[in-house]
Design a protein around this motif. Structure first.
Motif, PDB file in Angstrom:
ATOM      1  N   THR A  49      82.512 -77.314  49.907  1.00 43.96           N
ATOM      2  CA  THR A  49      83.849 -75.768  50.073  1.00 43.96           C
ATOM      3  C   THR A  49      84.236 -75.678  48.736  1.00 43.96           C
ATOM      4  O   THR A  49      84.048 -74.704  48.356  1.00 43.96           O
ATOM      5  CB  THR A  49      84.282 -76.044  51.082  1.00 43.96           C
ATOM      6  N   GLY A  50      85.608 -76.825  48.556  1.00 44.00           N
ATOM      7  CA  GLY A  50      86.156 -76.830  47.505  1.00 44.00           C
ATOM      8  C   GLY A  50      85.467 -76.758  45.635  1.00 44.00           C
ATOM      9  O   GLY A  50      86.089 -75.516  45.061  1.00 44.00           O
ATOM     10  N   ALA A  51      84.086 -77.268  46.243  1.00 46.63           N
ATOM     11  CA  ALA A  51      83.701 -76.754  44.973  1.00 46.63           C
ATOM     12  C   ALA A  51      83.180 -75.594  44.590  1.00 46.63           C
ATOM     13  O   ALA A  51      83.112 -74.521  43.718  1.00 46.63           O
ATOM     14  CB  ALA A  51      82.512 -78.195  44.458  1.00 46.63           C
ATOM     15  N   ARG A  52      82.640 -75.262  45.488  1.00 51.23           N
ATOM     16  CA  ARG A  52      82.149 -73.573  45.516  1.00 51.23           C
ATOM     17  C   ARG A  52      83.206 -72.548  45.132  1.00 51.23           C
ATOM     18  O   ARG A  52      82.878 -71.537  44.715  1.00 51.23           O
ATOM     19  CB  ARG A  52      81.225 -73.374  46.941  1.00 51.23           C
ATOM     20  N   LEU A  53      84.252 -72.646  46.460  1.00 55.40           N
ATOM     21  CA  LEU A  53      85.602 -72.415  45.607  1.00 55.40           C
ATOM     22  C   LEU A  53      85.384 -71.704  44.403  1.00 55.40           C
ATOM     23  O   LEU A  53      85.974 -70.923  43.721  1.00 55.40           O
ATOM     24  CB  LEU A  53      86.465 -72.197  46.635  1.00 55.40           C
ATOM     25  N   GLY A  54      85.911 -72.610  43.576  1.00 57.62           N
ATOM     26  CA  GLY A  54      86.064 -73.590  41.891  1.00 57.62           C
ATOM     27  C   GLY A  54      85.086 -72.456  41.575  1.00 57.62           C
ATOM     28  O   GLY A  54      85.867 -71.603  40.649  1.00 57.62           O
ATOM     29  N   ALA A  55      83.987 -72.336  42.024  1.00 56.65           N
ATOM     30  CA  ALA A  55      83.258 -71.724  40.891  1.00 56.65           C
ATOM     31  C   ALA A  55      83.347 -70.233  41.174  1.00 56.65           C
ATOM     32  O   ALA A  55      82.914 -69.908  40.364  1.00 56.65           O
ATOM     33  CB  ALA A  55      81.702 -72.303  41.471  1.00 56.65           C
ATOM     34  N   ARG A  56      83.406 -70.453  42.199  1.00 55.42           N
ATOM     35  CA  ARG A  56      83.885 -68.563  42.493  1.00 55.42           C
ATOM     36  C   ARG A  56      84.966 -68.385  42.082  1.00 55.42           C
ATOM     37  O   ARG A  56      85.074 -66.779  41.229  1.00 55.42           O
ATOM     38  CB  ARG A  56      83.638 -68.189  44.261  1.00 55.42           C
ATOM     39  N   PHE A  57      85.558 -68.437  42.384  1.00 56.08           N
ATOM     40  CA  PHE A  57      87.448 -67.762  41.820  1.00 56.08           C
ATOM     41  C   PHE A  57      88.033 -68.734  40.075  1.00 56.08           C
ATOM     42  O   PHE A  57      89.042 -68.100  40.182  1.00 56.08           O
ATOM     43  CB  PHE A  57      87.790 -68.276  42.927  1.00 56.08           C
ATOM     44  N   GLY A  58      87.453 -69.589  40.752  1.00 49.40           N
ATOM     45  CA  GLY A  58      88.127 -70.291  38.529  1.00 49.40           C
ATOM     46  C   GLY A  58      88.191 -71.932  39.018  1.00 49.40           C
ATOM     47  O   GLY A  58      89.383 -71.884  40.236  1.00 49.40           O
ATOM     48  N   HIS A  59      88.147 -72.421  38.700  1.00 47.92           N
ATOM     49  CA  HIS A  59      88.616 -74.245  39.208  1.00 47.92           C
ATOM     50  C   HIS A  59      89.865 -74.114  38.175  1.00 47.92           C
ATOM     51  O   HIS A  59      90.867 -74.863  39.062  1.00 47.92           O
ATOM     52  CB  HIS A  59      87.594 -75.144  37.579  1.00 47.92           C
TER      53      HIS A  59
ATOM     54  N   ARG B 249      81.658 -63.987  39.162  1.00 49.63           N
ATOM     55  CA  ARG B 249      81.918 -63.994  40.321  1.00 49.63           C
ATOM     56  C   ARG B 249      80.726 -63.057  41.103  1.00 49.63           C
ATOM     57  O   ARG B 249      80.612 -62.925  42.439  1.00 49.63           O
ATOM     58  CB  ARG B 249      82.755 -62.714  39.666  1.00 49.63           C
ATOM     59  N   GLU B 250      79.214 -62.864  39.797  1.00 53.35           N
ATOM     60  CA  GLU B 250      77.974 -62.400  40.821  1.00 53.35           C
ATOM     61  C   GLU B 250      77.400 -63.237  41.714  1.00 53.35           C
ATOM     62  O   GLU B 250      76.739 -62.677  42.600  1.00 53.35           O
ATOM     63  CB  GLU B 250      77.279 -61.800  39.294  1.00 53.35           C
TER      64      GLU B 250
END
Length: 486
Positions: A83-93, A215-216
């Protein structure tokens, strides 16, 4: 020319920000900041093991409560890593790393000041959540900002830090607990994170690169929930099963985890078939070396973490050693692991291909010999410490090249997914190692017990360690193709 390479962002403002680290040559600072954060997160998995007896006495914790203090962090961490990995890709590392670091620092302060067992358990869970947000960004930042030889070197340092922190936690925990600074007992094992975290936050604000975000890409919420449920159903009974005498609900949860993983596979396939964006795309799993490398890493960490847990119990409960001495006993292992993990690439090129398999064979033999040396309850000697050095060096010589092989052929766009998968496998290896080998060890001895009885449990556990090393070597053999492409 700097080692740091930034891909072109989507906007002029972002492009300027992303280029700044490359122009100023801050690649070493970037690596230092993110790896120190990584080290803190891994350290807190192991550091509490040595502090556990003192925590039990000070907070009057029962067995289940103490187990949750130790395992609560690991449970939250393992369940939420992807989940943390996906959030980073979506909102910025960068922002996710900074947010996770800030939350980890605050939770460490709360742990250090916790007045009761219940509050400490809660704060440890928060620590685990924060680590799950911060840790996946480390690999993604390395994958997306370093290229070529610089990436290989950064990965070598990363892998040494990742596993070396487990051993260093044993050492540091023993030192801090025995020092009893200002009569604070176990509390410095958490409070030491606070000043380091504050300094890292300030440094990260200045040097961490601004990378483009996707973000897409849609958020696979269903996949996230199903995978988190599957991992949770697996981890919780493994962590708590032995202390609670393997209750029926634990077996039900383990069976449920198998079903949940099967549902996750079906869900992800259907999303992909509909042209959607699954949580873990099949192309990531098909990256050369990723799956066999991740399984081999799982087994390496299963053996390594299980050994640390069992041997720490043997030293303190079986041989009556102090936390300081027990912690320092692991120092040769930490040195061996760290040095081999950092410098294995200096070996002649012709040795790189067979290195993981040979190293795992040496580690397995080392575990077996150690079990024979300790079976009568003998105390540590110079020869035993030398053997720990060899086991540590062999484990690091397998772990670091395996990690490099697992991730070296992953496309930068898939770095977050690959990082989440690999680090989750490593974390699950630690959980299963402590649970499985801890169960084997504790089933062979009932404390309080004498040195000989405890030594017999070490001998029994050593056979399981050998089996894990041999199986890891089999999967390591299957990473040869990725090694040839590197």
């Amino acid at each position: 020319m700097t080692d740091l390479q930034i891909r072109r962002p989507h906007s002029v403002a972002d492009s300027s920000a992303a280029a700044r680290p490359a122009r100023t040559g801050r690649s070493g600072l970037v690596l230092g900041v993110i790896l120190t954060g990584q080290f803190m997160a891994i350290l807190d998995v192991a550091v509490v093991n040595v502090a556990a007896p003192t925590i039990r006495t000070d907070l009057h914790a029962d067995g289940a409560g103490l187990q949750l203090v130790i395992a609560g962090y690991t449970i939250a961490y393992a369940v939420l890593l992807i989940t943390g990995a996906r959030l980073g890709a979506r909102f910025g590392h960068r922002p996710l790393f900074q947010f996770g670091l800030a939350a980890f620092t605050a939770a460490s302060l709360a742990c250090g000041l916790a007045p009761t067992t219940g509050s400490l358990i809660g704060f440890r869970l928060l620590q685990g959540v924060a680590s799950a947000l911060m840790v996946p960004q480390v690999m993604s930042l390395i994958q997306k900002t370093f290229t070529g030889a610089s990436r290989a070197k950064a990965l070598g340092t990363y892998t040494a830090v990742l596993a070396g922190g487990s051993v260093a936690g044993q050492v540091l925990g023993g030192v801090l607990v025995s020092a009893d600074l200002f009569g604070s007992g176990w509390r410095p094992v958490f409070l030491i994170n606070v000043p380091i975290g504050v300094l890292l936050l300030a440094a990260g604000h200045r040097v961490l690169p601004h990378l483009p975000v996707d973000r897409e890409r849609r958020f696979d919420l269903v996949g996230l929930l199903v995978l988190a449920l599957a991992i949770g159903l697996l981890v919780v009974p493994l962590v708590l099963g032995h202390d609670l005498h393997w209750p029926v609900w634990g077996w039900v949860m383990l069976a449920g985890s198998v079903l949940a993983f099967a549902v996750f596979v079906v869900v992800e396939r259907r999303i992909a078939e509909r042209g959607g964006q699954p949580l873990i795309h099949v192309r990531v799993l098909r990256s050369p070396g990723l799956l066999p490398g991740a399984v081999a890493l799982f087994l390496v960490m299963l053996a390594f973490s299980g050994f640390l847990f069992a041997f720490a119990l043997h030293l303190q409960a079986g041989l009556g050693e102090s936390p300081l001495w027990a912690g320092l006993s692991f120092a040769p292992m930490a040195v061996g692991f760290g040095l081999s993990g950092l410098h294995w690439q200096r070996l002649p090129k012709r040795l790189h291909l067979p290195l993981p398999m040979v190293a795992l064979a040496v580690a397995g033999a080392g575990y077996l010999v150690l079990g024979q040396l300790m079976r009568g309850g003998e105390r540590l000697s110079v020869g035993t410490e030398a053997l720990l050095l060899v086991i540590g060096a062999a484990s690091g010589s397998a772990y670091s090249p395996l990690f490099a092989r697992a991730l070296s052929r992953v496309a930068p766009a898939d770095a977050a997914d690959a990082s989440g998968v690999t680090v989750t496998m490593v974390q699950l290896g630690q959980v299963v190692g402590v649970s499985l080998l801890g169960t084997v060890f504790l089933s062979s001895v009932s404390y309080p017990a004498g040195p000989a009885a405890s030594g017999h449990a070490v001998e029994v556990t050593s056979f399981c360690l050998l089996a894990a090393a041999v199986l890891a070597a089999v999967f390591a053999f299957r990473t040869r193709h990725a090694a040839r492409l590197t």
